[in-house]
Design a protein around this motif. Structure first.
Motif, PDB file in Angstrom:
ATOM      1  N   ASN A  46      -7.243   4.878  -1.796  1.00  0.00           N
ATOM      2  CA  ASN A  46      -8.548   4.232  -1.598  1.00  0.00           C
ATOM      3  C   ASN A  46      -8.276   2.884  -0.948  1.00  0.00           C
ATOM      4  OD1 ASN A  46      -7.664   2.492  -3.616  1.00  0.00           O
ATOM      5  ND2 ASN A  46      -8.860   3.446  -5.231  1.00  0.00           N
ATOM      6  N   SER A  47      -9.282   2.028  -0.912  1.00  0.00           N
ATOM      7  CA  SER A  47      -9.121   0.793  -0.136  1.00  0.00           C
ATOM      8  C   SER A  47      -8.126  -0.188  -0.746  1.00  0.00           C
ATOM      9  CB  SER A  47     -10.475   0.109   0.054  1.00  0.00           C
ATOM     10  OG  SER A  47     -10.926  -0.433  -1.170  1.00  0.00           O
ATOM     11  N   VAL A  48      -7.632   0.075  -1.941  1.00  0.00           N
ATOM     12  CA  VAL A  48      -6.614  -0.820  -2.490  1.00  0.00           C
ATOM     13  C   VAL A  48      -5.229  -0.175  -2.520  1.00  0.00           C
ATOM     14  CG1 VAL A  48      -8.202  -2.208  -3.833  1.00  0.00           C
ATOM     15  CG2 VAL A  48      -7.139  -0.229  -4.898  1.00  0.00           C
ATOM     16  N   LEU A  50      -2.504   0.741  -0.214  1.00  0.00           N
ATOM     17  CA  LEU A  50      -2.174   0.476   1.183  1.00  0.00           C
ATOM     18  C   LEU A  50      -0.732   0.821   1.486  1.00  0.00           C
ATOM     19  CD1 LEU A  50      -3.744  -3.083   1.315  1.00  0.00           C
ATOM     20  CD2 LEU A  50      -4.815  -0.950   2.035  1.00  0.00           C
ATOM     21  N   VAL A 106      -0.135  -4.643  -1.698  1.00  0.00           N
ATOM     22  CA  VAL A 106      -1.366  -5.441  -1.544  1.00  0.00           C
ATOM     23  C   VAL A 106      -1.016  -6.912  -1.402  1.00  0.00           C
ATOM     24  CG1 VAL A 106      -3.418  -6.273  -2.773  1.00  0.00           C
ATOM     25  CG2 VAL A 106      -2.975  -3.815  -2.628  1.00  0.00           C
ATOM     26  N   ASN A 107      -0.079  -7.384  -2.224  1.00  0.00           N
ATOM     27  CA  ASN A 107       0.358  -8.785  -2.093  1.00  0.00           C
ATOM     28  C   ASN A 107       0.909  -9.057  -0.701  1.00  0.00           C
ATOM     29  OD1 ASN A 107      -0.340  -9.257  -4.733  1.00  0.00           O
ATOM     30  ND2 ASN A 107       1.741  -9.124  -5.537  1.00  0.00           N
ATOM     31  N   HIS A 110      -1.624  -9.536   1.938  1.00  0.00           N
ATOM     32  CA  HIS A 110      -2.296 -10.837   1.855  1.00  0.00           C
ATOM     33  C   HIS A 110      -1.305 -12.002   1.997  1.00  0.00           C
ATOM     34  CE1 HIS A 110      -6.396  -9.524   0.735  1.00  0.00           C
ATOM     35  NE2 HIS A 110      -5.759  -8.462   0.300  1.00  0.00           N
ATOM     36  N   MET A 111      -0.012 -11.688   2.155  1.00  0.00           N
ATOM     37  CA  MET A 111       1.031 -12.706   2.243  1.00  0.00           C
ATOM     38  C   MET A 111       1.161 -13.508   0.955  1.00  0.00           C
ATOM     39  SD  MET A 111       0.528 -13.750   6.228  1.00  0.00           S
ATOM     40  CE  MET A 111       2.152 -14.427   6.411  1.00  0.00           C
ATOM     41  N   PHE A 112       0.721 -12.914  -0.149  1.00  0.00           N
ATOM     42  CA  PHE A 112       0.958 -13.523  -1.458  1.00  0.00           C
ATOM     43  C   PHE A 112       2.387 -13.165  -1.872  1.00  0.00           C
ATOM     44  CE2 PHE A 112       0.711 -12.952  -6.196  1.00  0.00           C
ATOM     45  CZ  PHE A 112       0.707 -14.303  -6.500  1.00  0.00           C
ATOM     46  N   TYR A 183      -4.378  -4.474 -13.485  1.00  0.00           N
ATOM     47  CA  TYR A 183      -5.609  -3.685 -13.428  1.00  0.00           C
ATOM     48  C   TYR A 183      -5.378  -2.354 -12.729  1.00  0.00           C
ATOM     49  CZ  TYR A 183      -8.031  -7.795 -15.035  1.00  0.00           C
ATOM     50  OH  TYR A 183      -8.438  -8.858 -15.797  1.00  0.00           O
ATOM     51  N   ARG A 187     -10.195   2.359 -10.065  1.00  0.00           N
ATOM     52  CA  ARG A 187     -11.273   1.389 -10.263  1.00  0.00           C
ATOM     53  C   ARG A 187     -12.587   2.050 -10.666  1.00  0.00           C
ATOM     54  NH1 ARG A 187      -9.925  -3.164  -7.420  1.00  0.00           N
ATOM     55  NH2 ARG A 187      -7.674  -3.416  -7.441  1.00  0.00           N
ATOM     56  N   GLY A 226       0.458  -8.177  -9.679  1.00  0.00           N
ATOM     57  CA  GLY A 226       0.300  -7.196  -8.615  1.00  0.00           C
ATOM     58  C   GLY A 226       1.602  -6.509  -8.256  1.00  0.00           C
TER      59      GLY A 226
ATOM     60  N   GLU B 208     -15.134  -0.384  -8.627  1.00  0.00           N
ATOM     61  CA  GLU B 208     -15.613   0.231  -7.389  1.00  0.00           C
ATOM     62  C   GLU B 208     -17.022  -0.255  -7.034  1.00  0.00           C
ATOM     63  OE1 GLU B 208     -15.817   4.478  -8.200  1.00  0.00           O
ATOM     64  OE2 GLU B 208     -16.823   4.131 -10.113  1.00  0.00           O
ATOM     65  N   HIS B 220      -9.229  -6.276  -3.669  1.00  0.00           N
ATOM     66  CA  HIS B 220      -7.897  -5.664  -3.562  1.00  0.00           C
ATOM     67  C   HIS B 220      -7.090  -5.846  -4.840  1.00  0.00           C
ATOM     68  CE1 HIS B 220      -6.874  -5.009   0.993  1.00  0.00           C
ATOM     69  NE2 HIS B 220      -7.485  -3.988   0.448  1.00  0.00           N
ATOM     70  N   ARG B 223      -5.349 -11.464  -9.679  1.00  0.00           N
ATOM     71  CA  ARG B 223      -4.073 -12.083  -9.998  1.00  0.00           C
ATOM     72  C   ARG B 223      -4.282 -13.192 -11.020  1.00  0.00           C
ATOM     73  NH1 ARG B 223      -3.146  -8.092  -8.112  1.00  0.00           N
ATOM     74  NH2 ARG B 223      -2.210  -7.550  -6.110  1.00  0.00           N
ATOM     75  N   GLN B 239      -3.071 -17.314   1.373  1.00  0.00           N
ATOM     76  CA  GLN B 239      -2.316 -16.236   0.726  1.00  0.00           C
ATOM     77  C   GLN B 239      -3.150 -15.551  -0.356  1.00  0.00           C
ATOM     78  OE1 GLN B 239       1.051 -19.221   0.387  1.00  0.00           O
ATOM     79  NE2 GLN B 239       2.277 -17.373   0.681  1.00  0.00           N
TER      80      GLN B 239
END
Lengths: 331, 331
Positions: A46-48, A50, A106-107, A110-112, A183, A187, A226, B208, B220, B223, B239
């Motif tokens: 789904n959208s999370v 990736l 996911v991190n 987002h560059m986390f 989490y 979802r 995450g 969702e 997404h 945190r 970030q």
């Protein structure tokens, strides 16, 4: 495990360490490139959920390097598994590498900066060598060890757990513990959904003692990074006390479990096994079970309770405060 | 702000940067020492509100260095504030330093490596210079800037936001956003408690689209790092996308807000101001208000919406999905 001497395990460890280091450089270059350009991602579930080109590239690098050296070993990688038709648990008894090329996608998108390369090696289905990120690694063996190599492979490393004589667990644990959980990607919204239950579990662990119908755990803090890999590693190194996660996979935790076991921690199922009595010994988690509750290593406490007794007591306290999660492996 | 030229602000920035660097060394040595010995802590509010000797030592180091150079500036530090009788909001119009010597004390006690030294400087009650951890810093000024100095003060630094042309916010934000929030120290259990409401907010953001009675945000990820300072900084650097926090203090966020403002982000109250109409401009958060909702900087989107329009739209989407929190400043 009898077939592998400590020197052979050391050789496996060093290979994994060097491969992880090469993969890390690849990832780092990717992150620097992305400071200028946007990232192409596609969705898995789904959208999370990736996957990026970097995941696939890093997995191939790791797989090729390992199979060149050990062509007869089995190799399970997240990306090739996800792309395949076969979704059953694949771990056999023989020497098996279990790899997550990038945990925390996911991190990364987002560059986390909490991501991990996780390379685990199993014997008899038990994680035996683990390398995470090139920083944390272990060989599970009486003459093995676990290390934090902050200064790279050629610098001095710190033995794990970080506090060399790890303190006993807090006497009224989970009160005072640092708790790691996510989490996750499921979802869906209904009263018995995994998300609903996970959220209730976190609030139970956080609430004052006596609250939530007696389920309040008053932990010091709930951390969600995450990355299940890093959650496990922080507990393995003694930088956290409890890791509670469901819905993740063997490649997320295999390397971390090797470190955890070598540092005296335990990992059991996040749900109590059916029929387990109040005083029965608690079995180790099934590596492919997708549900993990890890407790850090510790010393005998002032009352003379062994590490194992304290850890199993804490497992039962966490079980009392958490609802059963129902992640199923696709079949 | 008219009294301070860019070169004067640069001088303040460099002082803060160097002081933070010294304090960081002190903390690092403390952490290395603690790999051998247990840590003495005492409690402030309850069992999760901890202060260590390191907090107090670091604050004194920072205060002495700053006041030696600028004896007429005001100085607000977490530890001296907490130890004092005066609990009202102390920020005046004049030049004021606002410092958290160690944000993430619980993390530090557990040796979980997410901690921050936060040094902020306000003019006219607006954060204007910020240094966090010696890594992230900013000068809020047309000729100022914001930087990530990964290689120390003498190495090259990367301008912030990390992606130099930050992408627009996701078109259906909060879907697709990385959301940062903390459970915090108020752990009381009743249906209207802050903990209960925070947990509901997090689940709303994670669920969702269409779930939770329309409140599902499908971010997404959620945190929780245990450091409001770092939550704010990750949004300031691009970030992360959303930082939502209540129950923290001006010293937790002052330096981060200076970076956020300079990178084009906005910070408003985590609750909508009373009487705000649907199309009214949204005012900046009160620095002493203890409730913050920050949105990262972004570019104009494909539909020609300015950064500010996208950010205010996202603020309203977050407000729809979150319950009002009632942290009060002690009086």
């Amino acid at each position: 495990m009898s077939d592998f001497s400590i020197s052979e395990l050391q050789k496996l460890h060093d290979l994994a360490f060097n491969v992880a280091r090469i993969a890390r450089t690849y990832m780092r270059e990717d992150q620097l490139r992305r400071r200028k350009v946007a990232l192409a991602t596609r969705k898995k579930l789904n959208s999370v959920d990736l996957v990026t080109a970097a995941d696939e590239g890093v997995e191939k690098t790791i797989r090729d390097s390992i199979l060149k050296e050990y062509p007869n070993h089995a190799f399970i990688g997240e990306e090739s598994y996800s792309a395949g038709e076969e979704k059953r648990f694949l771990l056999k008894e023989g020497p098996t590498w279990i790899v997550d090329p990038i945990d925390g996608t996911v991190n990364m998108v987002h560059m986390f900066p909490v991501t991990a390369i996780s390379i685990g090696f199993c014997l008899d289905s038990i994680p035996t060598v683990g390398v995470v990120c090139t920083l944390y690694s272990a060989i599970r063996h009486p003459q093995g060890g676990a290390w934090l190599s902050e200064l790279g492979p050629d610098g001095p490393s710190t033995p794990l757990p970080l506090v060399s004589t790890p303190p006993p667990l807090p006497i009224d644990a989970p009160k005072g513990c640092l708790f790691f959980g996510e989490y996750g990607k499921d979802r869906r919204d209904h009263p018995q959904s995994n998300l609903t239950k996970k959220a209730a579990n976190f609030v139970n662990m956080a609430t004052e003692i006596g609250g939530r119908g007696g389920k309040g755990g008053m932990v010091h803090g709930i951390r969600s990074l995450g990355s299940s890999t890093m959650d496990m590693v922080y507990v393995a190194s003694g930088q956290g006390d409890i890791m509670f996660e469901a819905g993740c996979w063997e490649w997320d935790v295999c390397a971390g479990i090797a470190i955890l076991l070598q540092t005296g921690g335990i990992v059991v199922g996040s749900n109590p096994p059916a029929g387990l009595g109040d005083t029965d010994p608690i079995p180790m988690a099934n590596l492919g079970g997708g549900r993990y509750l890890a407790i850090r290593g510790c010393s005998e406490d002032a009352g003379g309770r062994s590490a194992r007794v304290q850890q199993e007591a804490l497992v039962r306290e966490v079980w009392k405060r958490t609802e059963r999660l129902d992640y199923q492996r696709p079949v």
